[in-house]
Design an enzyme around this catalytic site. Structure first.
Site, short mmCIF file in Angstrom:
data_model
loop_
_atom_site.label_atom_id
_atom_site.label_comp_id
_atom_site.label_asym_id
_atom_site.label_seq_id
_atom_site.Cartn_x
_atom_site.Cartn_y
_atom_site.Cartn_z
N CYS A 79 0.83 -1.21 0.00
CA CYS A 79 0.00 0.00 0.00
C CYS A 79 0.87 1.27 0.00
CB CYS A 79 -0.98 -0.07 1.16
SG CYS A 79 -2.48 0.83 0.80
N HIS A 176 -3.46 -5.50 1.96
CA HIS A 176 -2.75 -5.70 3.24
C HIS A 176 -2.72 -7.16 3.66
CE1 HIS A 176 -2.29 -1.43 4.45
NE2 HIS A 176 -3.30 -1.28 3.62
N GLU A 178 -0.80 -8.56 5.62
CA GLU A 178 -0.44 -8.67 7.04
C GLU A 178 -1.67 -8.66 7.95
OE1 GLU A 178 -0.21 -6.08 5.16
OE2 GLU A 178 -0.69 -4.25 6.28
N1 GLN Z 1 -3.56 6.35 0.99
C1 GLN Z 1 -2.26 6.03 1.49
C2 GLN Z 1 -1.18 6.79 0.73
O1 GLN Z 1 -1.44 7.39 -0.26
C3 GLN Z 1 -1.98 4.56 1.43
C4 GLN Z 1 -2.98 3.81 2.28
C5 GLN Z 1 -2.42 2.61 2.98
O2 GLN Z 1 -1.21 2.41 3.05
N2 GLN Z 1 -3.30 1.83 3.59
O3 GLN Z 1 -0.06 6.81 1.12
#
Ligand code: GLN
Length: 193
Positions: A79, A176, A178
Site C-alpha cells: 500500500c 494488506h 499482514e
Molecule cells: N492512501 C495512502 C497513501 O497514499 C496509502 C494507504 C495505505 O497504506 N493503507 O499513502
C-alpha cells in the site's frame, strides 16, 4: 537459520507486518535507523501514509540509506510502501524510490469508506509457487496500479488491475496481507531472501 527481516517502523501498520513475518517463519526487526537497516537481509515497507513516511525519512536522515538498501536487497512494499517503491506516482504526483516499473495512482478507490475486503483468485504463477486458495485482500485507501512495465510479473489482479506484482527482488501489494492469517504472501517474499 531464520531470515532476519526489517519492517520500516516510522509510521503505519508495521506491528501487523512484524507478526505476519513471525508467522511466516522469519525473525522480524523494527527499523528506524541506518544501522538497524544494515542488520537485516530484507525489508518490508508497510501501509500507512506515504507522504508522512517521506517526511519522516527526511527528518530521520534515512532516505539515502534506504535508497542504497533498496538498490541491494529484497524489499516488499504494501500500500503506502507500494507507492514509495513505484517509479511514477499520481493523484497527486509524489517523489518515490523508483525501484519497480509501475505507475501508481494514490487513493484511487475513493475515500476511507471505500475500503473493502475482497476475495481474489491469484494467477497460476502465484498458486504454483505459494499454494492454491483464493486470497483475502484487505484494501484500505488503496492505490491502483495503472501501468505495469514489461519487467513486472502480475501475481494477482482485482477488477482488472494488478494488486500483487513482483519485479526481481521486489514484491508489491496494494492490499494488506499482514491483516489476515494467511502467510502465503509473506512466505513468497521470504523466498527472495
Ligand atoms: N492512501 C495512502 C497513501 O497514499 C496509502 C494507504 C495505505 O497504506 N493503507 O499513502
Amino acid at each position: 537459520m531464520k531470515k532476519r527481516v526489517g519492517v520500516l517502523a516510522l509510521q503505519g501498520d508495521f506491528e501487523a507486518h512484524e507478526k505476519a513475518l513471525v508467522r511466516a517463519g522469519a525473525e522480524a526487526v523494527q527499523v528506524r535507523t541506518a544501522s538497524e537497516l544494515e542488520s537485516v537481509d530484507g525489508l518490508v515497507i508497510p501501509g500507512g501514509e506515504s507522504t508522512t513516511m517521506l517526511k519522516l525519512l527526511n527528518l530521520m536522515d534515512l532516505k539515502e540509506p534506504l535508497r542504497r538498501f533498496i538498490g541491494e536487497k529484497p524489499v516488499f512494499g504494501t500500500c503506502a510502501g507500494a507507492i514509495l517503491l513505484a517509479n511514477e506516482v499520481c493523484n497527486p504526483a509524489q517523489e518515490s524510490f523508483g525501484a519497480v516499473d509501475l505507475t501508481v495512482e494514490r487513493n484511487a478507490y475513493g475515500r476511507q469508506i471505500d475500503s473493502r475486503v475482497a476475495h481474489i483468485t491469484p494467477e497460476a504463477e502465484f498458486r504454483e509457487r505459494a499454494g492454491g486458495d483464493d486470497l483475502e485482500a484487505v484494501f484500505i485507501r488503496a492505490p491502483i496500479i495503472r501501468r505495469a512495465g514489461p519487467g513486472v510479473k502480475v501475481l494477482a489482479e482485482y477488477h482488472g488491475n494488478p494488486v500483487l506484482v513482483e519485479q526481481g527482488k521486489y514484491l508489491i501489494a496494494t492490499f494488506h496481507p499482514e491483516l489476515t492469517m494467511d502467510s502465503r504472501v509473506h512466505k513468497l517474499f521470504l523466498s527472495k531472501l
